[in-house]
Design a protein around this motif. Sequence first.
Motif, PDB file in Angstrom:
ATOM      1  N   UNK A 174       0.827  -1.204   0.000  1.00  0.00           N
ATOM      2  CA  UNK A 174       0.000   0.000   0.000  1.00  0.00           C
ATOM      3  C   UNK A 174       0.862   1.254   0.000  1.00  0.00           C
ATOM      4  N   UNK A 175       1.890   1.263   0.836  1.00  0.00           N
ATOM      5  CA  UNK A 175       2.797   2.414   0.877  1.00  0.00           C
ATOM      6  C   UNK A 175       3.496   2.608  -0.468  1.00  0.00           C
ATOM      7  N   UNK A 176       3.870   1.508  -1.096  1.00  0.00           N
ATOM      8  CA  UNK A 176       4.559   1.584  -2.382  1.00  0.00           C
ATOM      9  C   UNK A 176       3.693   2.282  -3.428  1.00  0.00           C
ATOM     10  N   UNK A 177       2.417   1.922  -3.473  1.00  0.00           N
ATOM     11  CA  UNK A 177       1.524   2.503  -4.469  1.00  0.00           C
ATOM     12  C   UNK A 177       1.160   3.942  -4.116  1.00  0.00           C
ATOM     13  N   UNK A 178       0.790   4.172  -2.854  1.00  0.00           N
ATOM     14  CA  UNK A 178       0.310   5.502  -2.455  1.00  0.00           C
ATOM     15  C   UNK A 178       1.435   6.522  -2.451  1.00  0.00           C
ATOM     16  N   UNK A 179       2.570   6.146  -1.887  1.00  0.00           N
ATOM     17  CA  UNK A 179       3.660   7.105  -1.711  1.00  0.00           C
ATOM     18  C   UNK A 179       4.535   7.244  -2.943  1.00  0.00           C
ATOM     19  N   UNK A 180       4.291   6.402  -3.960  1.00  0.00           N
ATOM     20  CA  UNK A 180       5.097   6.491  -5.184  1.00  0.00           C
ATOM     21  C   UNK A 180       4.832   7.749  -5.978  1.00  0.00           C
ATOM     22  N   UNK A 181       3.702   8.398  -5.746  1.00  0.00           N
ATOM     23  CA  UNK A 181       3.413   9.673  -6.386  1.00  0.00           C
ATOM     24  C   UNK A 181       2.929   9.569  -7.821  1.00  0.00           C
ATOM     25  N   UNK A 182       2.649   8.358  -8.298  1.00  0.00           N
ATOM     26  CA  UNK A 182       2.220   8.209  -9.694  1.00  0.00           C
ATOM     27  C   UNK A 182       0.704   8.335  -9.850  1.00  0.00           C
ATOM     28  N   UNK A 183      -0.023   8.394  -8.730  1.00  0.00           N
ATOM     29  CA  UNK A 183      -1.480   8.467  -8.786  1.00  0.00           C
ATOM     30  C   UNK A 183      -1.972   9.531  -7.810  1.00  0.00           C
ATOM     31  N   UNK A 184      -3.005  10.246  -8.214  1.00  0.00           N
ATOM     32  CA  UNK A 184      -3.559  11.306  -7.378  1.00  0.00           C
ATOM     33  C   UNK A 184      -5.075  11.204  -7.382  1.00  0.00           C
ATOM     34  N   UNK A 185      -5.703  11.701  -6.315  1.00  0.00           N
ATOM     35  CA  UNK A 185      -7.159  11.714  -6.250  1.00  0.00           C
ATOM     36  C   UNK A 185      -7.706  12.735  -7.240  1.00  0.00           C
ATOM     37  N   UNK A 186      -8.622  12.295  -8.087  1.00  0.00           N
ATOM     38  CA  UNK A 186      -9.241  13.201  -9.042  1.00  0.00           C
ATOM     39  C   UNK A 186     -10.612  13.619  -8.570  1.00  0.00           C
ATOM     40  N   UNK A 187     -11.569  13.683  -9.484  1.00  0.00           N
ATOM     41  CA  UNK A 187     -12.931  14.052  -9.122  1.00  0.00           C
ATOM     42  C   UNK A 187     -13.589  12.903  -8.370  1.00  0.00           C
ATOM     43  N   UNK A 188     -14.771  13.160  -7.818  1.00  0.00           N
ATOM     44  CA  UNK A 188     -15.416  12.132  -7.010  1.00  0.00           C
ATOM     45  C   UNK A 188     -15.826  10.921  -7.844  1.00  0.00           C
ATOM     46  N   UNK A 189     -16.119  11.129  -9.116  1.00  0.00           N
ATOM     47  CA  UNK A 189     -16.579  10.009  -9.936  1.00  0.00           C
ATOM     48  C   UNK A 189     -15.459   9.501 -10.825  1.00  0.00           C
TER      49      UNK A 189
END
Length: 457
Positions: free
Chosen positions: A235-250
Amino acid sequence: MKNRFLYIAIAFSAFFFVGCEKSLEYKQDGSLTTAEAIKTPADLQMVLNGIYDVFANTMNGNVQTFNELLSDNLNKPKTNADYNEMWVRNTIIFNGSIGSVYADAYRVIERANVLISNVDNVAELTAEDKTRMLAEARFMRAYMHFELVKLFAQPYGFTADNSHPGIVIRKAGIYETAPRTSVAGVYSFILEDLKAAHENLPVANGNYASSDAASALLAKVYFQMMDYSSALPYLNEVIDGGRFTLGSINRFQEDVISPETIFGIVSTTAVADDRSGVYKGNYTSNDPELNLRSEFVRETFITLPDTSVDLRAAWFTISNEGLSNERYILNKFPLQMLNMPLLYLTDMKLLRAEANVRMGTNLDQAIKDVNDIRMRAQYNVLLPANSSSTDILNAVYRERRIEMCGEGDWVQHLKRRGASGESIDIRGAVWNCPGMVLQFPSTENTNIFDMNPEGGC
């Protein structure tokens, strides 16, 4: 940032299935009908794309809907008899919808096995491409085994040693009647495939599975096993890797890939390749086949808030308010050809928040992960810095149930919590009653295969 999305255009699909599918059919002895079917790297790549294609047909809302029907989110289906069997938790061997999806899931697995079995026969294949293709095939094979074992077997933890029956593990490119493997054995096989995929998939892989996708799926598998300490590094690898960000709610949009998507399916408007039909067919109308129990929405939101309080309230439209047939319609899947996120950042953050609470570590991070999701939705009830473990878990449950509504996520978490010792009631049924798993199709009804008990809950 490039999202790791699979893309199979109709033009390609038509070429592959007209030009190559028959050469991959099996004789009775299990051999391929045409020796030249897989001769070049291009042939092998077409086999790989064929794996993704059937995977897209299986995960276009079918598997997700089956899970959702077992949960406490939906009312009784309007007309679909196969769905009704799942909703009343009394499926039989002749349920056509289950049989079709079951066959497709194993078709993904068998095509992956064809690639794995034939990769050494392609002389011109580079070592790099061989490693990548094998890793992708093993990722897809693991993904389908994971979805099948969750639907057709009692969850991990149902027995102390997980010796209860799981599903058939298939690791050869031929179909043979086989007995079920224990749940422990199935999960061990899934982990073996995913670890190999994680080690050998590239970080960037165009529209195909990546090492991040393998990390995300490994985290979900370990989480279902209640092995939170093993899930957390992935989980840390994916979240903290910085390659993905929260977009719109949908996350479900046409011609736009959400920046939080780690792995999913693309619907391509340019060639009318719609991969989201099951979602739209079930939920999108004024009187849809599937609608939400008012208890679910009211329990989650207390009362339906206006969109200034929580943007996600726009997903729920009330019908016949105050009457005996009051229901809520889910507006999450609009009438376009939607892109289908399967592994994504919101889920990873909620998994990490719960894992940290379960382990009693880094509660500050858990609070932040929950609040990131609430702030995106403009939900103004943020967790304070001194929140208790219980408050954080309740917040995780609320956010998960709203965010993943309709996606078949909630029921497997209820089963996991039941297996961990919680008292879990799911729409009037205990989490581990016989009807909470699907019955296998009639094709498996042999003298060496143990079918699931029938009779509901």
